[in-house]
Design a protein around this motif. Structure first.
Motif, PDB file in Angstrom:
ATOM      1  N   GLY A   9       0.854  -1.185   0.000  1.00 41.06           N
ATOM      2  CA  GLY A   9       0.000   0.000   0.000  1.00 41.06           C
ATOM      3  C   GLY A   9       0.888   1.232   0.000  1.00 41.06           C
ATOM      4  N   ALA A  10       0.361   2.344   0.544  1.00 41.36           N
ATOM      5  CA  ALA A  10       1.090   3.613   0.515  1.00 41.36           C
ATOM      6  C   ALA A  10       2.499   3.465   1.113  1.00 41.36           C
ATOM      7  CB  ALA A  10       0.281   4.667   1.283  1.00 41.36           C
ATOM      8  N   MET A  11       2.582   2.968   2.331  1.00 41.72           N
ATOM      9  CA  MET A  11       3.881   2.937   3.013  1.00 41.72           C
ATOM     10  C   MET A  11       4.776   1.812   2.506  1.00 41.72           C
ATOM     11  SD  MET A  11       4.127   5.483   4.985  1.00 41.72           S
ATOM     12  CE  MET A  11       5.170   5.225   6.381  1.00 41.72           C
ATOM     13  N   TRP A  32      -4.645  -7.100  -2.444  1.00 39.85           N
ATOM     14  CA  TRP A  32      -5.792  -6.310  -2.940  1.00 39.85           C
ATOM     15  C   TRP A  32      -5.852  -6.456  -4.462  1.00 39.85           C
ATOM     16  CZ3 TRP A  32      -5.934  -0.316  -3.523  1.00 39.85           C
ATOM     17  CH2 TRP A  32      -7.254   0.101  -3.801  1.00 39.85           C
ATOM     18  N   TYR A  86      -2.602 -11.511   6.589  1.00 39.97           N
ATOM     19  CA  TYR A  86      -1.335 -11.509   5.834  1.00 39.97           C
ATOM     20  C   TYR A  86      -0.361 -12.530   6.419  1.00 39.97           C
ATOM     21  CZ  TYR A  86      -1.519  -7.763   2.340  1.00 39.97           C
ATOM     22  OH  TYR A  86      -1.774  -7.013   1.207  1.00 39.97           O
ATOM     23  N   THR A 131       2.244   9.443   3.205  1.00 38.52           N
ATOM     24  CA  THR A 131       2.160   8.853   1.860  1.00 38.52           C
ATOM     25  C   THR A 131       0.703   8.506   1.580  1.00 38.52           C
ATOM     26  OG1 THR A 131       4.308   7.865   2.355  1.00 38.52           O
ATOM     27  CG2 THR A 131       3.193   7.095   0.369  1.00 38.52           C
ATOM     28  N   LEU A 133      -2.199   6.636  -1.120  1.00 40.96           N
ATOM     29  CA  LEU A 133      -2.489   5.738  -2.237  1.00 40.96           C
ATOM     30  C   LEU A 133      -3.769   6.271  -2.893  1.00 40.96           C
ATOM     31  CD1 LEU A 133      -1.070   2.950  -2.975  1.00 40.96           C
ATOM     32  CD2 LEU A 133      -2.993   1.868  -1.842  1.00 40.96           C
ATOM     33  N   GLU A 276      -8.083   2.577  12.046  1.00 41.92           N
ATOM     34  CA  GLU A 276      -7.248   1.907  13.058  1.00 41.92           C
ATOM     35  C   GLU A 276      -7.512   2.452  14.472  1.00 41.92           C
ATOM     36  OE1 GLU A 276      -3.155   0.472  10.990  1.00 41.92           O
ATOM     37  OE2 GLU A 276      -3.407   2.635  10.958  1.00 41.92           O
TER      38      GLU A 276
HETATM   39  P1  NAD Z   1      -2.648   1.187   2.918  1.00 41.91           P
HETATM   40  O1  NAD Z   1      -4.089   1.130   3.265  1.00 41.91           O
HETATM   41  O2  NAD Z   1      -2.218   2.128   1.855  1.00 41.91           O
HETATM   42  O3  NAD Z   1      -2.140  -0.279   2.503  1.00 41.91           O
HETATM   43  C1  NAD Z   1      -2.261  -1.370   3.385  1.00 41.91           C
HETATM   44  C2  NAD Z   1      -2.870  -2.543   2.616  1.00 41.91           C
HETATM   45  O4  NAD Z   1      -4.228  -2.233   2.261  1.00 41.91           O
HETATM   46  C3  NAD Z   1      -2.146  -2.877   1.316  1.00 41.91           C
HETATM   47  O5  NAD Z   1      -2.153  -4.277   1.179  1.00 41.91           O
HETATM   48  C4  NAD Z   1      -3.023  -2.225   0.249  1.00 41.91           C
HETATM   49  O6  NAD Z   1      -2.938  -2.855  -1.012  1.00 41.91           O
HETATM   50  C5  NAD Z   1      -4.413  -2.420   0.845  1.00 41.91           C
HETATM   51  N1  NAD Z   1      -5.403  -1.443   0.396  1.00 41.91           N
HETATM   52  C6  NAD Z   1      -5.206  -0.114   0.122  1.00 41.91           C
HETATM   53  N2  NAD Z   1      -6.363   0.478  -0.257  1.00 41.91           N
HETATM   54  C7  NAD Z   1      -7.306  -0.496  -0.227  1.00 41.91           C
HETATM   55  C8  NAD Z   1      -8.702  -0.504  -0.507  1.00 41.91           C
HETATM   56  N3  NAD Z   1      -9.351   0.604  -0.891  1.00 41.91           N
HETATM   57  N4  NAD Z   1      -9.368  -1.672  -0.355  1.00 41.91           N
HETATM   58  C9  NAD Z   1      -8.715  -2.799   0.043  1.00 41.91           C
HETATM   59  N5  NAD Z   1      -7.379  -2.850   0.327  1.00 41.91           N
HETATM   60  C10 NAD Z   1      -6.696  -1.717   0.196  1.00 41.91           C
HETATM   61  O7  NAD Z   1      -1.887   1.456   4.304  1.00 41.91           O
HETATM   62  P2  NAD Z   1      -0.599   2.372   4.590  1.00 41.91           P
HETATM   63  O8  NAD Z   1      -0.990   3.801   4.527  1.00 41.91           O
HETATM   64  O9  NAD Z   1       0.530   1.850   3.790  1.00 41.91           O
HETATM   65  O10 NAD Z   1      -0.393   2.048   6.134  1.00 41.91           O
HETATM   66  C11 NAD Z   1       0.280   0.880   6.604  1.00 41.91           C
HETATM   67  C12 NAD Z   1       0.599   1.125   8.074  1.00 41.91           C
HETATM   68  O11 NAD Z   1       1.495   2.256   8.184  1.00 41.91           O
HETATM   69  C13 NAD Z   1      -0.628   1.490   8.922  1.00 41.91           C
HETATM   70  O12 NAD Z   1      -0.465   1.007  10.230  1.00 41.91           O
HETATM   71  C14 NAD Z   1      -0.594   3.024   8.928  1.00 41.91           C
HETATM   72  O13 NAD Z   1      -1.277   3.598  10.030  1.00 41.91           O
HETATM   73  C15 NAD Z   1       0.899   3.256   9.019  1.00 41.91           C
HETATM   74  N6  NAD Z   1       1.377   4.578   8.576  1.00 41.91           N
HETATM   75  C16 NAD Z   1       0.877   5.159   7.439  1.00 41.91           C
HETATM   76  C17 NAD Z   1       1.361   6.395   7.042  1.00 41.91           C
HETATM   77  C18 NAD Z   1       0.878   7.061   5.775  1.00 41.91           C
HETATM   78  O14 NAD Z   1       1.174   8.263   5.576  1.00 41.91           O
HETATM   79  N7  NAD Z   1       0.200   6.362   4.880  1.00 41.91           N
HETATM   80  C19 NAD Z   1       2.342   7.046   7.808  1.00 41.91           C
HETATM   81  C20 NAD Z   1       2.834   6.420   8.954  1.00 41.91           C
HETATM   82  C21 NAD Z   1       2.338   5.174   9.325  1.00 41.91           C
END
Ligand code: NAD
Length: 315
Positions: A9-11, A32, A86, A131, A133, A276
């Motif tokens: 995902g984003a991170m 996903w 996962y 970050t 997505l 969360e």
């Molecule tokens: P994310 O939601 O972007 O991705 C996590 C998972 O969810 C991935 O497998 C992705 O493919 C899937 N996903 C994304 N959108 C989806 C949708 N619409 N439907 C179904 N699945 C979907 O999560 P993230 O932002 O990478 O966060 C991961 C961890 O890092 C979390 O604990 C978050 O709180 C933390 N974090 C995020 C950020 C940020 O800026 N994004 C910053 C610091 C910490």
């Protein structure tokens, strides 16, 4: 080093792409399906920086079931509620030589990792970086190249050779790592930080600067911080910032560093995904109960975020 990013995902994409650019062998693992299909169709991920410079980055992408590599380091970046699934699906390629590193927000993930990895193979951390997505196959790195930082600490609090190698690779990738010496204190300090910004901005559907510029912001932050710090004192958790430093960090982050950013909890809610909050404010409140402290404000805001989720589901 050979990395597997568990959750692209984003991170996962941000860390993985930067580690790949720094010369590492990185494979992304995701579940996903629309995201997987889009990345395969495009031949990679479209990456932007602050909505600009959209370009294709080639990546190696697998599903848990299709991957059979042997990485040195697994980096977990799922949402808290996705992690068990996962872990279950990826367990077939885990072995006792591998390390698990994560900078996920909230608490609850370390106990889950401990079911699959020995304590001396787990490295935790916190990421201060934003970050987004925007949709399947696209990622937007917020902030300039080299922006953001991270804290990391091995669960044993004794950094070994692999911890130092990971640190070096993160530094080469310009992710500004700091090695800390208190595992729980490092993670909980970030949980408390998120328990203010993520939660309030999500409840009111506002960008971070709007909260930071509100004249009552410090009073609201102080209430949540006081409860959380009182609980951590009872639990003998040594936070890495004082109460005043935490309020100051929230003020700078919201008003100056990222005023236009919507926290990830808000992004989940507006995409009709669960937030969360139970692993952030809910975790603090549960920890309080364990030590006979009723964290009334954290309990209230946890339900307020659930009410906002409920309201959106009924729109
Ligand atoms: P994310 O939601 O972007 O991705 C996590 C998972 O969810 C991935 O497998 C992705 O493919 C899937 N996903 C994304 N959108 C989806 C949708 N619409 N439907 C179904 N699945 C979907 O999560 P993230 O932002 O990478 O966060 C991961 C961890 O890092 C979390 O604990 C978050 O709180 C933390 N974090 C995020 C950020 C940020 O800026 N994004 C910053 C610091 C910490």
């Amino acid at each position: 080093m050979k990395f597997a990013m568990i959750g692209a995902g984003a991170m996962g994409l941000r860390y993985g792409i930067l580690l790949q650019e720094a010369g590492n062998d990185v494979t992304f693992i995701d579940t996903w399906q629309p995201h997987i299909d889009k990345i395969r169709e495009q031949g990679g991920v479209y990456q932007m920086r602050d909505h600009q410079d959209r370009h294709l980055v080639k990546i190696k992408l697998e599903t848990p079931e299709s991957y059979n590599g042997d990485p040195d380091m697994l980096i977990f970046f799922t949402k808290q509620m996705q992690l068990n699934e996962y872990l279950r699906r990826c367990a077939h390629f885990f072995n006792d030589r591998q390390y698990a590193f994560t900078c996920m927000n909230g608490m609850g993930h370390i106990e889950k990792l401990q079911k699959y990895f020995a304590d001396d193979k787990i490295i935790g951390g916190t990421a201060l970086i934003a970050t987004v997505l925007p949709g399947p196959g696209e990622v937007d790195f917020m902030g300039k190249r080299g922006a953001g930082k991270l804290n990391m600490c091995p669960l044993t609090e004794n950094p070994d050779e692999m911890t130092h190698r990971l640190f070096d690779e993160l530094q080469k990738a310009k992710m500004n790592p700091t090695l800390t010496d208190d595992f729980t204190g490092t993670l909980m300090t970030k949980v408390i930080f998120n328990s203010v910004i993520n939660t309030i901005c999500t409840m009111f559907e506002i960008p971070m600067g709007e909260f930071g510029n509100f004249p009552g912001a410090n009073d609201m932050a102080r209430q949540l911080i006081d409860e959380a710090y009182d609980i951590c004192a009872r639990a003998d958790i040594h936070l890495v910032s004082s109460r005043q430093e935490e309020i100051h960090a929230i003020d700078i982050n919201t008003r100056i560093d990222m005023p236009l950013h919507y926290p990830s909890m808000y992004q989940d809610m507006t995409k009709d995904r669960p937030t969360e909050v139970d692993y952030i404010n809910g975790y603090i409140a549960a920890l309080g109960r364990k030590y006979h402290y009723e964290a009334k404000t954290h309990l209230f805001v946890t339900q307020a975020v659930h009410l906002a989720e409920f309201h959106r589901q009924n729109l």
